[in-house]
Scaffold this motif. Sequence first.
Motif, PDB file in Angstrom:
ATOM      1  N   SER A  99      -3.632  10.970   4.156  1.00 41.78           N
ATOM      2  CA  SER A  99      -3.508  11.665   5.655  1.00 41.78           C
ATOM      3  C   SER A  99      -2.740  10.599   6.477  1.00 41.78           C
ATOM      4  N   PRO A 100      -2.303  11.133   7.567  1.00 37.40           N
ATOM      5  CA  PRO A 100      -1.493  10.588   8.650  1.00 37.40           C
ATOM      6  C   PRO A 100      -2.560   9.194   9.167  1.00 37.40           C
ATOM      7  N   THR A 104      -2.401   6.468   6.672  1.00 36.16           N
ATOM      8  CA  THR A 104      -1.017   5.598   6.710  1.00 36.16           C
ATOM      9  C   THR A 104      -0.959   4.811   8.168  1.00 36.16           C
ATOM     10  N   GLU A 105      -1.264   5.338   9.407  1.00 28.48           N
ATOM     11  CA  GLU A 105      -1.649   4.440  10.305  1.00 28.48           C
ATOM     12  C   GLU A 105      -2.362   3.345  10.264  1.00 28.48           C
ATOM     13  N   PHE A 106      -3.693   3.697   9.784  1.00 21.18           N
ATOM     14  CA  PHE A 106      -4.634   2.513   9.562  1.00 21.18           C
ATOM     15  C   PHE A 106      -4.080   1.488   8.607  1.00 21.18           C
ATOM     16  N   LEU A 126       0.788  -1.350  -0.018  1.00 20.43           N
ATOM     17  CA  LEU A 126       0.166  -0.008  -0.220  1.00 20.43           C
ATOM     18  C   LEU A 126       0.832   1.315   0.046  1.00 20.43           C
ATOM     19  N   ASP A 127       0.643   2.135  -1.033  1.00 17.78           N
ATOM     20  CA  ASP A 127       1.479   3.283  -1.108  1.00 17.78           C
ATOM     21  C   ASP A 127       0.474   4.597  -0.475  1.00 17.78           C
ATOM     22  N   THR A 128       0.881   5.069   0.867  1.00 14.98           N
ATOM     23  CA  THR A 128      -0.033   5.987   1.256  1.00 14.98           C
ATOM     24  C   THR A 128       0.693   7.384   1.378  1.00 14.98           C
TER      25      THR A 128
END
Length: 118
Positions: free
Chosen positions: A85-86, A89-91, A79-81
């Motif tokens: 949003s932060p 990315t955290e999810f 997954l490229d986040t």
Amino acid sequence: MTPFGARLRALREARGVTLKEMAAALDVSAAYLSALEHGHRGRPTSGLVHQINAYFGLIWDEADEMAGLARRSAPRVVLDTAGLSPAATEFANRLAAAIRDLPPETIEALAALLPPEG
């Protein structure tokens, strides 16, 4: 096991075809087909999906289903986040760390929140 691998195995077993028989007909190794069924190989090529559809006599909706399953069957997803949003990315990181331990009903509930593939 990938969605494509599970469907391939179900088709093969429903028709009483062995890995060896199918491999010979498709001109691939039985080890490759086994790895594909078990999710140890990446997505099959569109050419192989076409061969499998022809082998089983799948047309129209069934053939489209197999192609869709193949597209959604990469066993190692990245997954490229970047640029998201932060929270996204955290999810993604939390999901990657926890997915092996999630019960099937939780995975189904999360999948139901996603927009349909189009």
